[in-house]
Motif scaffolding. Structure first.
Motif, PDB file in Angstrom:
ATOM      1  N   SER A  66       1.137  -0.887   0.252  1.00  0.00           N
ATOM      2  CA  SER A  66      -0.317   0.260  -0.367  1.00  0.00           C
ATOM      3  C   SER A  66       0.889   1.219   0.096  1.00  0.00           C
ATOM      4  O   SER A  66       1.614   1.139   1.104  1.00  0.00           O
ATOM      5  CB  SER A  66      -0.982   0.273   1.149  1.00  0.00           C
ATOM      6  OG  SER A  66      -2.300   1.246   1.004  1.00  0.00           O
ATOM      7  N   VAL A  67      -0.014   2.251  -0.898  1.00  0.00           N
ATOM      8  CA  VAL A  67       1.054   3.678  -1.278  1.00  0.00           C
ATOM      9  C   VAL A  67       1.012   4.246  -0.938  1.00  0.00           C
ATOM     10  O   VAL A  67      -0.377   4.455  -1.695  1.00  0.00           O
ATOM     11  CB  VAL A  67       1.901   3.698  -2.748  1.00  0.00           C
ATOM     12  CG1 VAL A  67       3.401   4.461  -2.634  1.00  0.00           C
ATOM     13  CG2 VAL A  67       2.809   2.061  -2.785  1.00  0.00           C
ATOM     14  N   ASN A  96       8.679   5.693 -11.653  1.00  0.00           N
ATOM     15  CA  ASN A  96      10.093   5.984 -10.947  1.00  0.00           C
ATOM     16  C   ASN A  96       9.626   5.028  -9.318  1.00  0.00           C
ATOM     17  O   ASN A  96      11.097   4.207  -8.764  1.00  0.00           O
ATOM     18  CB  ASN A  96      10.642   6.989 -11.239  1.00  0.00           C
ATOM     19  CG  ASN A  96      11.500   7.350 -12.481  1.00  0.00           C
ATOM     20  OD1 ASN A  96      11.362   6.287 -14.052  1.00  0.00           O
ATOM     21  ND2 ASN A  96      11.139   8.251 -12.294  1.00  0.00           N
ATOM     22  N   ASN A  97       8.953   6.320  -8.758  1.00  0.00           N
ATOM     23  CA  ASN A  97       9.011   5.531  -7.724  1.00  0.00           C
ATOM     24  C   ASN A  97       7.805   4.273  -7.078  1.00  0.00           C
ATOM     25  O   ASN A  97       8.248   3.769  -6.250  1.00  0.00           O
ATOM     26  CB  ASN A  97       7.762   7.005  -7.443  1.00  0.00           C
ATOM     27  CG  ASN A  97       7.046   6.458  -5.453  1.00  0.00           C
ATOM     28  OD1 ASN A  97       6.792   6.107  -4.938  1.00  0.00           O
ATOM     29  ND2 ASN A  97       8.706   7.228  -4.706  1.00  0.00           N
ATOM     30  N   LYS A 140      11.297   1.709  -7.449  1.00  0.00           N
ATOM     31  CA  LYS A 140      11.746   1.678  -5.824  1.00  0.00           C
ATOM     32  C   LYS A 140      11.385   0.691  -5.233  1.00  0.00           C
ATOM     33  O   LYS A 140      11.138  -0.136  -4.646  1.00  0.00           O
ATOM     34  CB  LYS A 140      12.069   2.193  -5.697  1.00  0.00           C
ATOM     35  CG  LYS A 140      13.493   3.862  -6.786  1.00  0.00           C
ATOM     36  CD  LYS A 140      13.407   5.539  -6.113  1.00  0.00           C
ATOM     37  CE  LYS A 140      13.868   5.618  -7.268  1.00  0.00           C
ATOM     38  NZ  LYS A 140      14.439   7.492  -6.775  1.00  0.00           N
ATOM     39  N   LYS A 141       9.600   1.194  -4.706  1.00  0.00           N
ATOM     40  CA  LYS A 141       8.578   0.182  -3.807  1.00  0.00           C
ATOM     41  C   LYS A 141       8.652  -1.234  -4.230  1.00  0.00           C
ATOM     42  O   LYS A 141       8.616  -1.902  -3.244  1.00  0.00           O
ATOM     43  CB  LYS A 141       7.857   1.452  -3.818  1.00  0.00           C
ATOM     44  CG  LYS A 141       7.816   2.864  -3.278  1.00  0.00           C
ATOM     45  CD  LYS A 141       6.426   2.886  -2.879  1.00  0.00           C
ATOM     46  CE  LYS A 141       6.968   4.317  -1.967  1.00  0.00           C
ATOM     47  NZ  LYS A 141       7.221   4.817  -0.986  1.00  0.00           N
ATOM     48  N   ILE A 142       8.505  -1.265  -5.775  1.00  0.00           N
ATOM     49  CA  ILE A 142       8.302  -2.932  -5.430  1.00  0.00           C
ATOM     50  C   ILE A 142       9.872  -3.372  -5.205  1.00  0.00           C
ATOM     51  O   ILE A 142       9.688  -4.815  -4.434  1.00  0.00           O
ATOM     52  CB  ILE A 142       7.664  -2.274  -7.219  1.00  0.00           C
ATOM     53  CG1 ILE A 142       6.519  -2.323  -7.108  1.00  0.00           C
ATOM     54  CG2 ILE A 142       7.856  -4.177  -7.369  1.00  0.00           C
ATOM     55  CD1 ILE A 142       6.039  -2.866  -9.144  1.00  0.00           C
ATOM     56  N   LYS A 143      10.895  -3.202  -6.044  1.00  0.00           N
ATOM     57  CA  LYS A 143      12.106  -3.243  -5.449  1.00  0.00           C
ATOM     58  C   LYS A 143      12.203  -3.650  -3.340  1.00  0.00           C
ATOM     59  O   LYS A 143      12.085  -4.936  -3.367  1.00  0.00           O
ATOM     60  CB  LYS A 143      13.306  -3.218  -5.960  1.00  0.00           C
ATOM     61  CG  LYS A 143      14.509  -3.688  -5.894  1.00  0.00           C
ATOM     62  CD  LYS A 143      15.488  -2.655  -5.935  1.00  0.00           C
ATOM     63  CE  LYS A 143      16.517  -4.001  -5.759  1.00  0.00           C
ATOM     64  NZ  LYS A 143      18.272  -2.622  -5.493  1.00  0.00           N
ATOM     65  N   THR A 144      11.741  -2.305  -3.415  1.00  0.00           N
ATOM     66  CA  THR A 144      12.065  -2.764  -1.996  1.00  0.00           C
ATOM     67  C   THR A 144      11.354  -3.925  -1.113  1.00  0.00           C
ATOM     68  O   THR A 144      11.280  -4.647   0.183  1.00  0.00           O
ATOM     69  CB  THR A 144      12.063  -1.588  -0.700  1.00  0.00           C
ATOM     70  OG1 THR A 144      12.574  -0.458  -2.087  1.00  0.00           O
ATOM     71  CG2 THR A 144      12.409  -1.220   0.484  1.00  0.00           C
TER      72      THR A 144
END
Length: 628
Positions: A273-274, A358-359, A362-366
């Protein structure tokens, strides 16, 4: 009142919009409902300071009515309504937006979502309707007005009556044709589906009177009588799950939303959840599926996230929000900051969309790395489903994303029955070990049985088993990991010998130079060279590739371009410490013809070990029988 004509540019735009801009006729209902929501937003805002509105927030609603007999769909709202002048400006001039002007006039509306700011969605109704009639009464005025048009020929505006402020959009549907069945849009099932698909998160109830049957009270249970009654049904859920505070939503609710929204009977591996505020404000709810769809690795698979603008779905699969290596991610993105151009189906591919993409990257990889570190069993499930896609991501675009994805990679390993990451491998390396060793085959069992594994395993060195076609391309693209290079145990110098052992190997090669030349001559062009091996342990022979092209790569190219596939240079390696080597040497001295057959036999055994096809299986069988 006499008919008025649209301006020439408006006529052209109307024709273009109806025939070109919108790709799906069904979105007309989304556009009309969104306009109704805008109208209620405006009156709701006024009600904050004007007690005369007389409506609570719970009183606002959007109503859909169907008249199947006359082929009419009506969408009504109790919003702010329009005056005659506003009808002229908003409906008579295409691409003129009352919502846009309203927001300009109220600069304190930054936190209020006004969906339809570009003024053309209303005209999408002409894709399905012959005639559109709009009855509207502006809040604060006694008179109502009726606007009517049959398309590009023009429109009329007259005074009429309406009991309360608000707007009715009355659409007389076109007659059915062989290609289009417009009457389907009046079916309850179709309307429910379109509202659920596009307008489920409109903040006001979308209601519809529905005919239902019930048993007549007191009628016989064995032969019951039924009566028809009208029930008002709310078609939308109104509050998106991603707009609710995280601590108020359970995992079961997230899972149920995913399964219902994306038609998957399995639960997702995890969700993310973002909520972002800044240059672009948006919320997102993303899911990592538990299994790959049947068509995932085909060109027919549609990737992308559902894209919403203030709760209204504007794209079902926005692929620009996901990089290709994360195309398995499912979910929704909702932002009021998106620039919508002409219609909600045409996005300006501008800075806002790129910032979100782009945001999310990063969040998916993290999230995936966190899953790998903290919930390895779940990551193993994910990897079994989508690991191949991560590998493709490493080699695609000339390795552009290799550094970002390296930590997510996993391979089979001699140290575990489960996959291991490169980070885990490095953490287990021996103190004297400097390289990451790997073996390639089309299965773990075959890789583990390669003769070259024996010496490494005896020394306690871990070996990665590369079994996917793309694996060696991944390794070549990475080149190294955390300053440790990769070594193919079949072809590279493993660096295991001491200086004394190297000198001894050179001495043996020199002593057996004549035999090596004899075997090379016997095999001819089948091999590039013959040499002694320092990594065979108890095994007599192996065949290795010389150069950048490995045998696994050769097999891959043979599949995709069988008539023009490159072949790896073959090198036959012999174990000078094996008994068969002594017999070969003795045969060369006493019976060269037999020694030549031995050489051919060893070459064929090398092919079999490397899982390469025999050039002539019948000849090989005859050779074995002859030697027996």
């Amino acid at each position: 009142m006499a008919k008025k004509k649209f301006k020439a540019e408006s006529k052209r735009l109307l024709d273009l919009m109806v025939n070109s801009i919108y790709t799906h006729k069904e979105i007309f209902l989304r556009e009309i409902i969104s306009n109704a929501s805008d109208a209620i937003d405006k009156l709701s805002y006024i009600a904050l300071t004007d007690n005369n509105v007389g409506l609570d927030k719970d009183d606002f609603k959007i109503e859909i009515k169907v008249d199947k007999k006359h082929g009419i769909i009506t969408v009504s709202d109790n919003g702010i309504g329009m005056s005659a002048d506003e009808m002229e400006n908003n409906l008579g001039t295409i691409a003129s937006s009352g919502s846009f002007r309203f927001k300009q006039e109220h600069t304190d509306l930054d936190d209020v979502d006004i969906i339809g700011q570009f003024g053309v969605g209303f005209y999408s109704a002409f894709m399905v309707a012959d005639t559109i009639t709009v009855v509207s009464r502006k809040y604060g005025e006694e008179a109502a007005h009726i606007w009517q048009s049959s398309g590009a020929d023009g429109y009329t505006i007259d005074e009429c009556e309406r009991e309360a402020p608000g707007t009715d959009v009355i659409m007389k549907l076109k007659a059915d044709t062989e290609d289009e069945k417009y009457s389907d849009y009046m079916d309850l099932y179709t309307i429910r589906g379109l509202v659920a698909k596009y307008s489920d998160y409109i903040r006001y109830p979308i209601v519809m009177d529905v005919e239902k049957n019930r048993k007549v009270e007191g009628s016989d249970d064995e032969n019951p009588e039924y009566e028809t009654y009208i029930d008002t049904e709310t078609l939308n859920s109104m509050i998106p799950i991603w707009q609710r505070p995280k601590n108020e939503v359970t995992d079961d609710e997230y899972n149920a939303f995913y399964q219902d929204k994306f038609y998957d009977y399995t639960q997702p591996v995890t969700h993310l959840s973002v909520s972002v505020e800044g240059a672009v404000t948006y919320k997102a709810l993303l899911f990592i599926p538990g299994k790959a769809p049947y068509d995932f690795y085909t060109k027919d698979y549609e990737s992308g996230l559902q894209l919403y603008s203030s709760g209204v779905m504007i794209m079902e699969n926005c692929s620009d929000l996901l990089s290709d290596h994360f195309r398995f991610v499912k979910g929704v993105v909702d932002s009021q900051d998106l620039s919508l151009n002409i219609s909600r189906e045409m996005l300006q591919h501008d800075r806002q969309l790129k910032v979100i993409a782009n945001n999310l990257e990063k969040k998916i990889k993290t999230e995936l790395k966190k899953l790998m570190d903290n919930e390895p069993e779940k990551y193993e499930q994910f990897w079994n489903a989508f690991g191949l896609q991560i590998k493709y991501g490493v080699v695609s675009e000339y390795g552009k994303n290799k550094d970002a994805l390296a930590d997510l990679l996993m391979f089979s390993s001699s140290a575990s029955d489960k996959h291991t990451s490169l980070e885990q491998y490095v953490s287990r390396m021996k103190e004297e070990q400097t390289s990451i060793y790997y073996a390639s085959a089309d299965s773990v069992a075959k890789a583990a049985r390669l003769p070259q594994t024996e010496k490494l395993l005896e020394k306690g060195f871990e070996i990665l088993y590369l079994t996917d076609e793309v694996d060696e391309f991944v390794i070549q693209m990475l080149m190294d990991y955390k300053e440790h290079d990769f070594k193919n145990i079949s072809t590279d110098d493993l660096g295991l010998d001491t200086e004394e052992e190297k000198l001894e190997a050179e001495k043996k090669s020199e002593e057996n130079k004549e035999l090596l030349e004899f075997v090379k001559e016997a095999l001819g062009d089948k091999v590039k060279s013959v040499r002694l091996s320092d990594k065979l342990g108890s095994h007599p022979v192996c065949l290795v590739a010389d150069g950048y092209l490995s045998f696994e790569m050769e097999k891959y190219f043979a599949q995709i371009q069988p008539d023009n596939a490159p072949k790896a240079d073959r090198v036959l390696e012999l174990n000078a410490d094996h008994a068969i080597f002594g017999k070969l040497k003795a045969a060369m001295e006493s019976d060269p013809d037999k020694a030549g057959k031995y050489a051919e036999l060893l070459y064929c055994q090398g092919l079999l070990i490397a899982d390469l096809p025999l050039e002539d299986p019948t000849a090989y069988t005859d050779l074995v029988c002859d030697l027996l």
